[in-house]
Write a protein that holds these residues in place. Sequence first.
Motif, mmCIF file in Angstrom:
data_model
loop_
_atom_site.group_PDB
_atom_site.id
_atom_site.type_symbol
_atom_site.label_atom_id
_atom_site.label_comp_id
_atom_site.label_asym_id
_atom_site.label_seq_id
_atom_site.Cartn_x
_atom_site.Cartn_y
_atom_site.Cartn_z
ATOM 1 N N TYR A 35 65.141 81.210 75.063
ATOM 2 C CA TYR A 35 63.458 81.196 74.633
ATOM 3 C C TYR A 35 62.830 80.143 75.695
ATOM 4 C CZ TYR A 35 64.989 84.057 70.665
ATOM 5 O OH TYR A 35 65.565 84.754 70.126
ATOM 6 N N TYR A 36 63.572 79.657 76.768
ATOM 7 C CA TYR A 36 63.082 78.734 77.551
ATOM 8 C C TYR A 36 63.070 79.244 79.135
ATOM 9 C CZ TYR A 36 62.040 75.615 73.811
ATOM 10 O OH TYR A 36 61.349 75.273 72.751
ATOM 11 N N SER A 37 62.408 78.878 80.241
ATOM 12 C CA SER A 37 62.584 79.694 81.285
ATOM 13 C C SER A 37 61.628 78.520 82.348
ATOM 14 C CB SER A 37 61.984 80.958 81.560
ATOM 15 O OG SER A 37 62.154 81.429 82.783
ATOM 16 N N GLY A 38 62.125 78.857 83.694
ATOM 17 C CA GLY A 38 61.522 77.931 84.627
ATOM 18 C C GLY A 38 62.591 77.231 85.292
ATOM 19 N N ARG A 39 62.114 76.606 86.366
ATOM 20 C CA ARG A 39 62.901 75.829 87.295
ATOM 21 C C ARG A 39 63.427 74.609 86.466
ATOM 22 N NH1 ARG A 39 63.487 71.691 90.725
ATOM 23 N NH2 ARG A 39 61.144 71.067 90.632
ATOM 24 N N THR A 40 62.506 74.233 85.671
ATOM 25 C CA THR A 40 63.144 72.850 84.927
ATOM 26 C C THR A 40 63.034 73.037 83.327
ATOM 27 O OG1 THR A 40 61.016 72.056 85.024
ATOM 28 C CG2 THR A 40 62.379 71.209 86.572
ATOM 29 N N CYS A 41 63.131 74.655 83.124
ATOM 30 C CA CYS A 41 63.060 75.099 81.616
ATOM 31 C C CYS A 41 61.744 74.510 80.848
ATOM 32 C CB CYS A 41 64.171 74.461 80.867
ATOM 33 S SG CYS A 41 65.642 74.891 81.642
ATOM 34 N N GLU A 42 60.906 74.438 81.648
ATOM 35 C CA GLU A 42 59.454 73.851 81.199
ATOM 36 C C GLU A 42 58.544 74.922 80.572
ATOM 37 O OE1 GLU A 42 58.542 75.360 85.203
ATOM 38 O OE2 GLU A 42 60.067 74.341 84.333
ATOM 39 N N LEU A 43 58.818 76.209 80.440
ATOM 40 C CA LEU A 43 58.381 77.354 79.915
ATOM 41 C C LEU A 43 58.715 77.919 78.804
ATOM 42 C CD1 LEU A 43 57.863 79.344 83.174
ATOM 43 C CD2 LEU A 43 56.107 77.740 82.347
ATOM 44 N N ASP A 44 57.935 77.817 77.836
ATOM 45 C CA ASP A 44 58.458 78.110 76.409
ATOM 46 C C ASP A 44 57.921 79.582 76.158
ATOM 47 O OD1 ASP A 44 58.618 78.608 73.689
ATOM 48 O OD2 ASP A 44 57.939 76.811 72.747
ATOM 49 N N ILE A 45 59.030 80.646 76.303
ATOM 50 C CA ILE A 45 58.609 82.144 76.187
ATOM 51 C C ILE A 45 58.249 82.834 74.821
ATOM 52 C CG2 ILE A 45 59.256 82.426 78.792
ATOM 53 C CD1 ILE A 45 61.905 83.778 77.494
ATOM 54 N N ARG A 46 58.548 81.955 73.830
ATOM 55 C CA ARG A 46 58.475 82.332 72.749
ATOM 56 C C ARG A 46 56.994 82.917 72.422
ATOM 57 N NH1 ARG A 46 60.325 77.447 69.011
ATOM 58 N NH2 ARG A 46 59.032 76.417 70.671
ATOM 59 N N PRO A 47 56.937 84.103 71.627
ATOM 60 C CA PRO A 47 55.419 84.544 71.529
ATOM 61 C C PRO A 47 54.512 83.829 70.814
ATOM 62 C CG PRO A 47 57.089 86.188 70.688
ATOM 63 C CD PRO A 47 57.759 85.015 71.043
#
Length: 74
Positions: A35-47
């Motif tokens: 549930y995390y994304s981005g180059r440094t895992c900075e994006l929380d993709i949980r709805p």
Amino acid sequence: NLVTNDCLTNCSSKGSCFLKSVSLGQSLMCNCYQYYSGRTCELDIRPCSSNPCLNNGSCIEHLSNLTFQCDCSQ
């Protein structure tokens, strides 16, 4: 060790860091947790991470398909 310290902070505490060999040396890379994304895992993709429900509604996540619904019965 500077590389180890950089690796620990590189992934926003939301992923594991590893060194990848490239032609000019090594590069820090992140393997993001679920549930995390981005180059440094900075994006929380949980709805519900963006607080999408208005007027104090409760956000109910359906993580199997990354959707949500708002409970406005308050």
